[in-house]
Motif scaffolding. Structure first.
Motif, short mmCIF file in Angstrom:
data_model
loop_
_atom_site.label_atom_id
_atom_site.label_comp_id
_atom_site.label_asym_id
_atom_site.label_seq_id
_atom_site.Cartn_x
_atom_site.Cartn_y
_atom_site.Cartn_z
N ARG A 187 0.91 -1.20 0.11
CA ARG A 187 0.02 -0.03 0.04
C ARG A 187 0.79 1.30 0.02
O ARG A 187 1.78 1.52 0.68
N GLY A 188 0.67 2.21 -0.88
CA GLY A 188 1.28 3.51 -0.79
C GLY A 188 2.78 3.58 -1.45
O GLY A 188 3.26 4.48 -1.46
N LYS A 189 3.05 2.41 -1.91
CA LYS A 189 4.52 2.27 -2.51
C LYS A 189 4.22 2.34 -4.02
O LYS A 189 3.33 2.40 -4.80
N ASP A 190 5.45 2.85 -4.70
CA ASP A 190 5.55 2.95 -6.11
C ASP A 190 5.50 1.74 -6.97
O ASP A 190 5.87 0.77 -6.55
N TRP A 191 4.84 1.90 -8.27
CA TRP A 191 4.79 0.83 -8.96
C TRP A 191 5.52 1.04 -10.31
O TRP A 191 5.38 -0.13 -11.29
N GLU A 192 6.33 1.99 -10.36
CA GLU A 192 7.06 2.01 -11.45
C GLU A 192 8.35 1.08 -11.46
O GLU A 192 8.66 0.78 -10.55
N PRO A 193 8.99 0.74 -12.46
CA PRO A 193 10.26 0.16 -12.61
C PRO A 193 11.20 0.43 -11.56
O PRO A 193 11.49 1.66 -11.64
N GLY A 194 11.84 -0.56 -10.79
CA GLY A 194 12.42 -0.02 -9.65
C GLY A 194 11.82 0.07 -8.36
O GLY A 194 12.52 -0.13 -7.44
N GLY A 195 10.52 0.35 -8.61
CA GLY A 195 9.80 0.31 -7.23
C GLY A 195 9.44 -0.85 -6.70
O GLY A 195 9.36 -1.68 -7.30
N PRO A 196 8.83 -1.04 -5.35
CA PRO A 196 8.59 -2.23 -4.82
C PRO A 196 7.51 -3.05 -5.20
O PRO A 196 7.11 -4.25 -5.24
N ASN A 197 6.49 -2.40 -6.00
CA ASN A 197 5.38 -2.77 -6.74
C ASN A 197 5.30 -3.29 -8.04
O ASN A 197 4.55 -3.91 -8.60
N PHE A 198 6.37 -2.97 -8.89
CA PHE A 198 6.56 -3.28 -10.01
C PHE A 198 6.77 -4.87 -10.04
O PHE A 198 6.41 -5.40 -11.02
N ALA A 199 7.58 -5.44 -9.22
CA ALA A 199 7.50 -6.79 -9.02
C ALA A 199 6.51 -7.65 -9.19
O ALA A 199 6.28 -8.57 -9.46
N VAL A 200 5.14 -7.07 -8.53
CA VAL A 200 3.96 -7.39 -8.41
C VAL A 200 3.22 -7.22 -9.83
O VAL A 200 2.55 -8.47 -10.24
N LEU A 201 3.57 -6.38 -10.69
CA LEU A 201 3.03 -6.00 -11.81
C LEU A 201 3.74 -7.49 -12.75
O LEU A 201 2.88 -7.69 -13.66
N GLN A 202 5.02 -7.83 -12.44
CA GLN A 202 5.59 -8.82 -13.17
C GLN A 202 4.99 -10.08 -12.78
O GLN A 202 5.15 -11.19 -13.72
N GLN A 203 4.27 -10.48 -11.77
CA GLN A 203 3.62 -11.43 -11.35
C GLN A 203 2.36 -11.50 -12.32
O GLN A 203 2.01 -12.56 -12.24
N TRP A 204 1.86 -10.26 -12.60
CA TRP A 204 0.72 -10.17 -13.28
C TRP A 204 0.96 -10.94 -14.82
O TRP A 204 0.14 -11.61 -15.12
N ASN A 205 2.16 -10.44 -15.34
CA ASN A 205 2.48 -10.62 -16.36
C ASN A 205 3.98 -10.87 -16.61
O ASN A 205 4.62 -10.18 -16.15
N LYS A 206 4.39 -11.94 -17.05
CA LYS A 206 6.10 -12.41 -16.81
C LYS A 206 6.90 -11.30 -18.13
O LYS A 206 8.12 -11.25 -17.86
N SER A 207 6.13 -10.99 -18.97
CA SER A 207 6.82 -9.82 -19.77
C SER A 207 7.17 -8.46 -19.14
O SER A 207 6.32 -7.98 -18.81
N ASP A 208 8.31 -8.15 -19.28
CA ASP A 208 8.63 -6.86 -18.70
C ASP A 208 8.39 -5.74 -19.48
O ASP A 208 7.66 -5.00 -18.92
N VAL A 209 7.92 -5.85 -20.67
CA VAL A 209 7.41 -4.91 -21.82
C VAL A 209 6.05 -4.70 -21.20
O VAL A 209 5.45 -3.57 -21.04
N TYR A 210 5.21 -5.95 -20.90
CA TYR A 210 3.96 -5.74 -20.44
C TYR A 210 3.75 -4.97 -19.20
O TYR A 210 3.06 -4.04 -19.05
N ALA A 211 4.44 -5.38 -18.10
CA ALA A 211 4.56 -5.02 -16.86
C ALA A 211 4.93 -3.52 -16.74
O ALA A 211 4.05 -2.62 -16.28
#
Length: 275
Positions: A237-261
């Motif tokens: 909650r409240g953390k960054d979702w851009e690449p390098g941020g703690p939530n970007f890794a979660v977006l990569q769990q949604w889709n393994k493609s780095d480009v898609y995340a």
């Protein structure tokens, strides 16, 4: 999760993959072509009931199911995704930006309640919704159980898709969807943000309070279930979702493609800055 989802590397299943019916039936664990599909399906029905799925759900879900060569053709012809982030995001985000901004406004109160419950901002959920199915417009037309049965029968990823087919039957048994309602992408994804059946079972929620987990038609259920998935995979909650941020890794769990995340992240950021 989308047509761009990267499945595990193709591996032939062992000829004697685990089956509760012993080696005499091991040959039916997977196959090729449509010749022995009916025999495989009969064994699968027996296995499903042995695993506790009701006979009614097995009958409703699997009666009359046939092999679909078009699904295997699509699966076998998947190409490595080669578009750059600039190419892909430039094609996917601009046509969806205005609609996404409107969806943020239309579902504003719902998205606020979802963020309070799960910690995931509405911009991220709307970005995923838009990229996956154009906000529910293009959810796919393949009969899900037929597609999953075909992929489970094929020897490339048999174990993965046998498990998804079992979970599709559990969705039917739970009363979330009827087999005829269960239509989506050729690889078995269903709903407006394209959940595999296993994710539907684990993360789908009834957020509109009508007694059903309906990711086909209910915007609140779709958005809250997507937030629940992200929270379940470690969203902070409240953390960054851009690449390098703690939530970007979660977006990569949604889709393994780095480009898609990265495209999800960029779309969400643009939505957060939209007027």
């Amino acid at each position: 999760m989308s047509a761009f989802r990267f499945f595990p590397a193709v591996a032939l299943c062992a000829a004697f993959a685990f089956t509760p019916f012993g080696s005499a039936r091991a040959a039916a664990a997977c196959g090729s072509g449509s010749g022995s599909f009916d025999a495989w399906l009969a064994d699968f029905k027996t296995e499903a009931t042995a695993k506790g799925i009701s006979q009614a759900a097995v009958t409703a879900g699997l009666s009359g199911v046939t092999f679909d060569q078009s699904v295997l053709t699509r699966d076998h012809s998947q190409k490595v995704f080669t578009q750059s982030f600039e190419e892909f995001s430039g094609r996917m985000i601009p046509p969806r930006l205005m609609r996404g901004s409107n969806m943020l406004k239309q579902y504003g109160s719902v998205l606020s309640r979802i963020e309070e419950a799960y910690g995931v901002p509405g911009e991220v959920l709307v970005a995923i919704w838009g990229l996956e199915t154009d906000f529910g417009v293009n959810i796919g037309k393949f009969p899900t159980i037929r597609a999953l049965a075909t992929l489970a029968y094929d020897c490339r990823r048999a174990d993965e898709f046998r498990a998804e087919l079992m979970d599709a039957l559990r969705i039917v048994e739970r009363g979330d969807l009827s087999p005829t309602e269960m239509r989506g992408a050729w690889a078995g994804e269903i709903g407006q943000t394209q959940f595999m059946p296993s994710s539907w079972l684990k993360f789908a929620v009834d957020f509109d309070g009508n007694g059903r987990r309906d990711l086909m038609r209910s915007g609140p259920d779709v958005l809250a279930s997507t937030a629940n998935y992200l929270k379940g995979h470690g969203w902070q909650r409240g953390k960054d979702w851009e690449p390098g941020g703690p939530n970007f890794a979660v977006l990569q769990q949604w889709n393994k493609s780095d480009v898609y995340a990265r495209t999800i992240a960029a779309f969400a950021t643009q939505l957060s800055h939209a007027p």
